[in-house]
Design a protein around this motif. Structure first.
Motif, short mmCIF file in Angstrom:
data_model
loop_
_atom_site.label_atom_id
_atom_site.label_comp_id
_atom_site.label_asym_id
_atom_site.label_seq_id
_atom_site.Cartn_x
_atom_site.Cartn_y
_atom_site.Cartn_z
N ASP A 163 0.84 -1.20 0.00
CA ASP A 163 0.00 0.00 0.00
C ASP A 163 0.88 1.25 0.00
O ASP A 163 0.61 2.21 -0.75
N ILE A 164 1.91 1.25 0.82
CA ILE A 164 2.82 2.39 0.89
C ILE A 164 3.55 2.58 -0.44
O ILE A 164 3.75 3.71 -0.91
N ASN A 165 3.92 1.47 -1.07
CA ASN A 165 4.61 1.56 -2.37
C ASN A 165 3.74 2.26 -3.41
O ASN A 165 4.26 2.90 -4.34
N SER A 166 2.42 2.15 -3.27
CA SER A 166 1.52 2.77 -4.25
C SER A 166 1.59 4.29 -4.20
O SER A 166 1.09 4.97 -5.10
N LEU A 167 2.22 4.84 -3.15
CA LEU A 167 2.34 6.29 -3.01
C LEU A 167 3.59 6.85 -3.69
O LEU A 167 3.75 8.07 -3.79
N LYS A 168 4.46 5.98 -4.15
CA LYS A 168 5.75 6.43 -4.65
C LYS A 168 5.61 7.24 -5.94
O LYS A 168 4.82 6.92 -6.82
N GLN A 169 6.42 8.29 -6.02
CA GLN A 169 6.47 9.14 -7.20
C GLN A 169 7.61 8.69 -8.12
O GLN A 169 8.28 7.70 -7.86
N ALA A 170 7.84 9.43 -9.19
CA ALA A 170 8.82 9.02 -10.20
C ALA A 170 10.22 8.89 -9.63
O ALA A 170 11.04 8.13 -10.15
N ASP A 171 10.53 9.63 -8.55
CA ASP A 171 11.85 9.54 -7.95
C ASP A 171 11.97 8.39 -6.96
O ASP A 171 13.00 8.26 -6.28
N GLY A 172 10.93 7.57 -6.86
CA GLY A 172 10.96 6.44 -5.95
C GLY A 172 10.65 6.80 -4.50
O GLY A 172 10.73 5.94 -3.63
N LYS A 173 10.27 8.04 -4.26
CA LYS A 173 9.98 8.50 -2.89
C LYS A 173 8.49 8.80 -2.76
O LYS A 173 7.78 8.97 -3.75
N PHE A 174 8.01 8.85 -1.50
CA PHE A 174 6.63 9.29 -1.29
C PHE A 174 6.62 10.51 -0.37
O PHE A 174 7.51 10.71 0.44
N TYR A 175 5.57 11.32 -0.54
CA TYR A 175 5.55 12.66 0.04
C TYR A 175 4.38 12.91 1.00
O TYR A 175 4.23 14.01 1.51
N VAL A 176 3.58 11.93 1.21
CA VAL A 176 2.50 12.04 2.19
C VAL A 176 2.59 10.86 3.14
O VAL A 176 2.89 9.74 2.73
N LEU A 177 2.40 11.15 4.41
CA LEU A 177 2.46 10.13 5.46
C LEU A 177 1.02 9.76 5.79
O LEU A 177 0.34 10.49 6.52
N PRO A 178 0.51 8.66 5.26
CA PRO A 178 -0.91 8.37 5.43
C PRO A 178 -1.22 7.83 6.82
O PRO A 178 -0.39 7.18 7.45
N MET A 179 -2.41 8.10 7.29
CA MET A 179 -2.91 7.41 8.47
C MET A 179 -3.27 5.99 8.06
O MET A 179 -3.60 5.74 6.90
N LEU A 180 -3.21 5.06 9.00
CA LEU A 180 -3.22 3.64 8.66
C LEU A 180 -4.37 2.88 9.33
O LEU A 180 -4.76 3.20 10.45
N HIS A 181 -4.85 1.88 8.63
CA HIS A 181 -5.82 0.94 9.19
C HIS A 181 -5.15 -0.43 9.30
O HIS A 181 -4.54 -0.90 8.34
N GLN A 182 -5.32 -1.08 10.43
CA GLN A 182 -4.82 -2.45 10.54
C GLN A 182 -5.68 -3.39 9.70
O GLN A 182 -5.18 -4.31 9.05
N THR A 183 -6.98 -3.17 9.71
CA THR A 183 -7.90 -3.97 8.90
C THR A 183 -8.70 -3.05 7.99
O THR A 183 -8.83 -1.85 8.24
#
Length: 555
Positions: A163-183
């Motif tokens: 799920d976190i990988n889906s946030l990655k931009q063209a530089d391979g980094k992500f720029y938003v820290l999402p709140m998370l659900h365990q389920t």
């Protein structure tokens, strides 16, 4: 659960208990002794063996700036216990830039673009950070995850890396820290007047076909009504239905702006396709057009205001409407107590319906999250800012604080379970309470807390038995679609994508409503619609998406 996971869970429980004692009594009652106890308990906590550095409290007073979305249902108050509790727990004071929720997105953009944004920028859904990436105005937060042990722990233990990988931009980094659900949390589905269904011996539907049959019976019995009249311009309705008709709805644009999306990931082919001209999309439109044509679905569902739709439902002029697990408790039932009288109705939220392609759901375990302004790294206390964000939003102690408040003041533990104090109410969990957890204390607000998010046990602690059963049934009786892989466009590629996609999206939405309501004919006008879509650049859009996807995948 592994031994290491059990040991970690035991340790986190200890942390929660320590911080619960630390926060106990904060507020107007016994404020002096509360402050002394807070100081002693926190000192003990910070001196405990904490090899993973999960706890945070600054040894000196700190102030960080933060953008704050002011919700009209619980307007900001400077004397909320929330602010004192955060200060007592972390030694951090938040200097807020307060913006009305209705203006939040626009004001956020203006502040970031002008370089005036506060350090902490919450309430940002994945995808909303993209316009600010190329300018360097926000930090690539992925560069600093090694300084955020609570976030890292939740991602690892809850299996969220894809799920976190889906946030990655063209530089391979992500720029938003999402709140998370365990389920997964499935909050949106249809609400029905169960008393009306039972009175007329109509089975509760489990599929779209069964819903159609139920609506037909209701129409026969109540011929002067539209049995179903919907809200949210029908967007939540179509978003619920789409995956069950074979439309993936698993792109970030679909999940967060309540549309089915245009170019979507086909996991069986491992490519991206344009779905609004597909047979699956036509089948979905045909179904809802039939409901409108037969007088079962109010055609105003796609144009009327939310309040107009709700008013029809709460006064008994309709019997089916889209809802969510929080809204049904906070609004629908309360309003029906006023209009129909308490005890004169029964409203039930039913499971998302199954369709031709099965009982499937599209969703994400990522929620609105936090951007960090680039200027924050120039703050000499930047490492403490990262640890503060990590603790408040991602530690179980911090999540408990922002959700439930202060033990002994807003909640208590009874046989190990959370319970609101006798004078506190929230979402009708304690109807006799005269004070509101959000309005009077500031806790469980959307800037800091996910009502049904975070750790599973903590999420379930705020669910009524009805909501808990609904969530459990959805997760056991429905299948979640996998998270799609990222398509990391460069800035120029994204501009090209948007130039192609926006006119198409506008046209698709316009024609979707026309087909459903019968203004356009699915028999006579479909081929022309497909041709118009193609003329607006479908092939170029699909090729661009797949080229970027395959290129990034190869890398």
């Amino acid at each position: 659960m592994s031994k290491s996971a059990k040991r970690l869970l035991s340790f986190l429980i200890v942390v929660v208990l320590v911080v619960g004692v630390l926060l106990s009594g904060c507020g107007n009652k016994n404020s002096s002794s509360s402050s002394n106890n807070t100081s002693k308990q926190t000192q003990t906590a910070t001196n405990n063996n904490d090899p993973q550095n999960l706890h945070f409290k600054s040894d000196k007073p700190l102030e960080f700036t933060m953008l704050y979305s002011d919700h009209p249902n619980y307007p900001y108050k400077p004397d909320w216990l929330l602010w004192k509790a955060i200060k007592d727990a972390t030694n951090v004071t938040l200097k807020l830039t307060i913006v009305p929720m209705s203006d939040y997105s626009q004001k956020r953009s203006l502040l970031i673009s002008s370089g005036q944004a506060p350090e902490i920028i919450p309430k940002t859904y994945p995808g909303q950070e993209i316009p600010f990436v190329s300018s360097g105005a926000i930090l690539p937060i992925s560069d600093y995850i090694n300084q955020m042990p609570n976030f890292s722990r939740e991602v690892k233990e809850w299996g969220l890396q894809n799920d976190i990988n889906s946030l990655k931009q063209a530089d391979g980094k992500f720029y938003v820290l999402p709140m998370l659900h365990q389920t997964y949390s499935i909050q949106y589905s249809l609400a029905i007047r169960q008393d009306i269904f039972e009175k007329n011996n109509i089975p509760i539907p489990n599929t779209w076909d069964e819903l159609e049959s139920a609506l037909k019976k209701l129409k026969e019995i109540y011929p002067n009504t539209y049995p179903m009249s919907d809200r949210w311009q029908g967007k939540a309705l179509l978003l619920n239905a789409a995956p069950t008709f074979g439309i993936p709805v698993s792109s970030s644009d679909g999940l967060y702006d309540w549309t089915t999306g245009n170019v979507l990931y086909n996991s069986s082919k491992d490519d991206w396709e344009f779905y609004p001209t597909s047979q699956e999309y036509k089948d979905m439109l045909t179904y809802f057009n039939r409901l409108v044509k037969e007088g079962l679905l109010d055609p105003a569902s796609f144009t009327q205001t939310d309040d107009q739709a709700i008013q029809k439902f709460v006064t008994g002029k309709s019997f089916v409407i889209m809802t969510n697990t929080q809204e049904i408790q906070n609004s629908l039932i309360n309003r029906m107590n006023d209009t129909l009288g308490k005890g004169n109705f029964k409203v039930t939220q039913i499971l998302p319906l199954a369709g031709p392609k099965g009982a499937v759901l599209a969703g994400s375990r990522l929620e609105n999250g936090i951007m960090i302004s680039s200027k924050a790294k120039d703050d000499p206390n930047f490492p403490q800012l990262l640890k503060f964000v990590d603790w408040l939003w991602y530690s179980e102690a911090g999540e408990t604080l922002t959700k439930w408040g202060v033990e002994g003041v807003t909640y208590q533990k009874v046989n190990g379970k959370f319970q609101l104090m006798p004078d506190v109410n929230f979402m009708n969990l304690n109807p006799s309470g005269t004070k509101n957890l959000q309005k009077d204390y500031g806790f469980s607000g959307g800037v800091f807390a996910l009502i049904y998010g975070g750790p599973k046990d903590l999420a379930e602690s705020m669910m009524t038995p009805e909501v808990l059963k609904f969530e459990n049934d959805a997760n056991t009786q429905r299948k979640w679609l996998p998270v799609p892989p990222p398509v990391p466009f460069t800035e120029s590629q994204r501009e090209q994508y948007n130039m192609l996609n926006q006119p198409l999206a506008d046209y698709v939405q316009q024609m979707t409503y026309k087909f459903i309501t019968g203004v356009a004919s699915l028999d006579k006008d479909w081929d022309s619609y497909v041709q118009q879509c193609n003329a607006k650049g479908v092939d170029q859009l699909v090729k661009l998406t797949n080229d970027v996807y395959k290129s990034s995948k190869n890398k």
